[in-house]
Enzyme design. Structure first.
Site, PDB file in Angstrom:
ATOM      1  N   TYR A 172       0.827  -1.205   0.000  1.00 37.03           N
ATOM      2  CA  TYR A 172       0.000   0.000   0.000  1.00 37.03           C
ATOM      3  C   TYR A 172       0.867   1.264   0.000  1.00 37.03           C
ATOM      4  CZ  TYR A 172      -4.668  -1.990   0.840  1.00 37.03           C
ATOM      5  OH  TYR A 172      -5.877  -2.628   0.729  1.00 37.03           O
TER       6      TYR A 172
ATOM      7  N   ASP B  33      -2.663 -18.221  -0.017  1.00 37.53           N
ATOM      8  CA  ASP B  33      -3.655 -18.957  -0.818  1.00 37.53           C
ATOM      9  C   ASP B  33      -4.282 -20.075   0.011  1.00 37.53           C
ATOM     10  OD1 ASP B  33      -1.139 -20.165  -0.829  1.00 37.53           O
ATOM     11  OD2 ASP B  33      -1.255 -20.870  -2.899  1.00 37.53           O
TER      12      ASP B  33
HETATM   13  C1  IPM Z   1     -10.281  -1.466   4.226  1.00 40.12           C
HETATM   14  C2  IPM Z   1     -10.609  -0.833   2.885  1.00 40.12           C
HETATM   15  C3  IPM Z   1      -9.470   0.110   2.510  1.00 40.12           C
HETATM   16  C4  IPM Z   1      -8.208  -0.716   2.370  1.00 40.12           C
HETATM   17  C5  IPM Z   1      -9.715   0.959   1.238  1.00 40.12           C
HETATM   18  C6  IPM Z   1     -11.016   1.711   1.297  1.00 40.12           C
HETATM   19  C7  IPM Z   1      -8.563   1.890   0.976  1.00 40.12           C
HETATM   20  O1  IPM Z   1     -10.828  -1.795   1.925  1.00 40.12           O
HETATM   21  O2  IPM Z   1     -10.155  -0.730   5.224  1.00 40.12           O
HETATM   22  O3  IPM Z   1     -10.193  -2.694   4.295  1.00 40.12           O
HETATM   23  O4  IPM Z   1      -7.921  -1.267   1.286  1.00 40.12           O
HETATM   24  O5  IPM Z   1      -7.480  -0.808   3.345  1.00 40.12           O
END
Ligand code: IPM
Ligand code: MN
Length: 362
Positions: A142, A225
């Site tokens: 991320y 998986d």
């Molecule tokens: C979560 C959501 C978020 C993520 C999105 C909205 C950015 O799916 O909190 O699980 O991917 O972390």
């Protein structure tokens, strides 16, 4: 009287309706338990893009930093999908997580007796499920660099992200997960993809290392998986699931469905110090927004987590969790939970009112 400052971020889609219901319930609880809440309502996500052009305005971030806890409903709206990434609602959420250092995301998955028949899985598979997903939230793919898109000389484009973890980042989330396991059934399953990814190999080595400080905790490692498959094959085997940001995102949606609806799952995102963010696992569900159809329980239970973890108000927190159970036992359901015709289908607001009735009754 103890008083707590709550930054309330209603966000987008069903956010405002579940937020209003949760706020009313918290007010009822505060009267009963002799505590007081100051709600600081701020724009966030799509609603903030509309008012300021940015998903996480400075003023919203500052209010969150100065609060005792942040209670967040949901963000995201397809309207904004075509904006450049830095201006999209989701980017605001990622920025909030990284600005507040919310590296530990705790997502408990517990089956409510009354809802066993609402799950898409068989009763005997889910009846003993009681697990918690501990997801690393400020690292991994991320946030990894480099990332981006480039045009290729040979034509076309290439896009890329980087999945990276330092041993420090792995150690601190592993410690949180082991501490949680210590107070539960003392089992921890670390989920990775160490058969393919270097980053997972380091992940696994560090988890083994941290685990050596917790000799009573039974540790096992699963490839992601396999873990995805085990979650629907035999979910009761899990106590604490420890995993990285991307795998945790996927696994926690899957685990949510064990409870009957993703509308049931609360979460806490915690830093090592400072305010945490308490929010449902589900998204903003724009398709049902404004129709009084949303299930507010995940946000209400996020409120209960806030009471317990951020404020140490255990009595009020238990009171709230019990009230939710009671209302489900009485057969009240939002549409996502309807499984038996004997159940009473009601709207988001009415479910909130039923919960308040139970709180005020006892
Ligand atoms: C979560 C959501 C978020 C993520 C999105 C909205 C950015 O799916 O909190 O699980 O991917 O972390
Ligand atoms: Mn998710």
């Amino acid at each position: 009287m103890k008083s707590y400052k709550i930054a309330l971020l209603a966000g987008d889609g069903i956010g405002p309706e579940i937020s209003r219901v949760t706020q009313n319930i918290l007010l009822a609880l505060s009267n009963k338990h002799g505590i007081s809440f100051q709600f600081l309502e701020k724009d966030f996500g799509g609603s903030a893009i509309k008012s300021t052009g940015r998903p996480l305005p400075e003023d919203t971030l500052k209010t969150c930093e100065d609060s005792d806890a942040v209670l967040l409903a949901a963000i995201g709206d397809p309207k904004f999908d075509s904006l450049p990434r830095e201006n999209r609602p989701e980017t605001g959420l990622l920025k909030l997580r990284s600005e507040l250092n919310l590296f530990a995301n705790i997502r408990p998955v517990k089956i409510s007796e009354a809802l066993i028949k609402s799950s898409t899985l068989k009763e005997q598979i889910i009846k003993d499920v009681d697990l918690v997903v501990v997801r690393e939230l400020t690292g991994g793919i991320y946030f990894g660099e480099p990332k981006g898109r480039i045009s290729l000389e040979t034509g076309g484009e290439r896009a890329f992200n980087t999945m990276s973890y330092s041993s420090k980042e792995i150690d601190r989330i592993a410690k949180i997960a082991f501490e949680i396991a210590k107070n539960r059934r003392e089992k921890l399953c670390s989920v990775d993809k160490a058969n393919v990814l270097d980053v997972s190999q380091l992940w696994r080595e560090r988890v083994i290392k941290i685990g050596s400080n917790y000799p009573n905790i039974e540790v096992n490692h699963q490839y992601v998986d396999n873990a995805a498959m085990q979650l629907v094959r035999n979910p009761a085997q899990f106590d604490v699931i420890l995993t990285g940001n991307l795998f945790g995102d996927i696994i926690s949606d899957e685990a949510a469905m064990l409870t009957g609806s993703i509308g049931m799952l609360p979460s806490a995102s915690l830093p090592s110090s400072g305010p945490g963010v308490f929010e449902p696992v589900h998204g903003s569900a724009p398709d049902i927004a404004g129709k009084n159809l949303a299930n507010p329980i995940a946000m209400i239970l996020s409120g209960a987590m806030m009471l317990k973890i951020a404020f140490n108000e255990k009595e009020a927190s238990n009171d709230l969790e019990n009230a939710v159970d009671k209302v489900l036992e009485k057969g009240f359901r939002t549409s996502d939970l309807m499984s038996e015709s004997s159940n009473k289908e009601i709207g988001c607001n009415e479910l909130g009112e039923e919960i308040i009735k139970v709180i005020e009754e006892v």
